[in-house]
Design a protein around this motif. Structure first.
Motif, PDB file in Angstrom:
ATOM      1  N   ILE A 162      24.389  15.170 -30.095  1.00  0.00           N
ATOM      2  CA  ILE A 162      22.970  14.430 -29.903  1.00  0.00           C
ATOM      3  C   ILE A 162      23.179  12.908 -29.752  1.00  0.00           C
ATOM      4  N   THR A 163      24.048  12.683 -30.748  1.00  0.00           N
ATOM      5  CA  THR A 163      24.453  10.970 -30.655  1.00  0.00           C
ATOM      6  C   THR A 163      25.013  10.507 -29.515  1.00  0.00           C
ATOM      7  N   TRP A 169      22.302  10.965 -26.625  1.00  0.00           N
ATOM      8  CA  TRP A 169      21.354   9.724 -26.772  1.00  0.00           C
ATOM      9  C   TRP A 169      21.633   8.475 -27.024  1.00  0.00           C
ATOM     10  N   HIS A 170      22.650   8.261 -27.524  1.00  0.00           N
ATOM     11  CA  HIS A 170      23.116   7.071 -28.060  1.00  0.00           C
ATOM     12  C   HIS A 170      24.205   6.368 -27.439  1.00  0.00           C
ATOM     13  N   SER A 200      23.221   4.460 -22.310  1.00  0.00           N
ATOM     14  CA  SER A 200      22.049   4.677 -22.346  1.00  0.00           C
ATOM     15  C   SER A 200      21.369   3.505 -23.206  1.00  0.00           C
ATOM     16  N   LYS A 247       9.958   4.230 -29.957  1.00  0.00           N
ATOM     17  CA  LYS A 247      11.044   5.405 -29.681  1.00  0.00           C
ATOM     18  C   LYS A 247      12.133   5.647 -30.652  1.00  0.00           C
ATOM     19  N   GLN A 248      12.508   4.281 -31.264  1.00  0.00           N
ATOM     20  CA  GLN A 248      13.583   4.149 -32.433  1.00  0.00           C
ATOM     21  C   GLN A 248      13.161   3.314 -33.339  1.00  0.00           C
ATOM     22  N   HIS A 296       8.147  16.118 -27.024  1.00  0.00           N
ATOM     23  CA  HIS A 296       9.613  16.348 -27.164  1.00  0.00           C
ATOM     24  C   HIS A 296       9.945  17.282 -28.123  1.00  0.00           C
TER      25      HIS A 296
END
Length: 163
Positions: A38-39, A42-43, A47, A86-87, A146
């Motif tokens: 995931i990281t 997404w990270h 991105s 979002k974060q 989501h």
């Protein structure tokens, strides 16, 4: 810690913070391999870099001059009347020191026209839910749009703002 706008030179430190925080929060729930997957998706630096120039958004870091201790990213939608957080992440070793609250306050101040701020949170992230509820967020009746890392819908929280 002081809060400032994120810049390109911060991206590696932001990624490291997100990876560390995600592993600390989610390894026990999803396993380290899934969290790494995931990281990485997404990270990634790419991105994160795209967020620096995204219109109607704010990308912030909490910085003490030596390290990035927290990060937040939000977007204004609906003509800016609603903010979507979002974060918002703080290094595990620095949690509970007010850094998340500083980042949240600055996000809200960055969108003076907003009437509400909304976020989605993993249902199993009890610490984040407690933080948001302590900061005036209430759970909406809707499931998140989501899927979280678990594949389950996320929980939606909203906080009205004086607009």
């Amino acid at each position: 810690m002081f809060v400032r706008t994120a810049g390109e030179r911060d991206l590696a430190a932001i990624r490291a913070l997100l990876v560390e925080t995600w592993h600390a929060t989610y390894d026990a729930l999803y396993g380290a391999a899934r969290v790494t997957e995931i990281t990485d998706a997404w990270h990634s630096i790419a991105s994160l870099k795209a967020r620096l120039t995204k219109p109607n958004s704010e990308f912030l870091v909490a910085d003490d001059g030596k390290r990035i201790g927290g990060v937040a990213f939000a977007e204004g939608i609906g003509g800016g009347e609603e903010v979507v957080l979002k974060q918002l992440y703080v290094l595990p070793a620095l949690q509970g020191r007010g850094i998340g609250g500083m980042l949240l306050d600055e996000i809200i101040e960055s969108f003076p026209e907003a009437r509400a701020i909304r976020l989605e949170v993993e249902a199993q992230n009890a610490r984040a839910i407690a933080f948001y509820e302590a900061n005036g967020f209430v759970r909406s009746g809707d499931a998140g749009e989501h899927a979280g890392a678990s594949g389950e819908p996320t929980l939606v929280y909203i906080r009205p703002l004086a607009g």
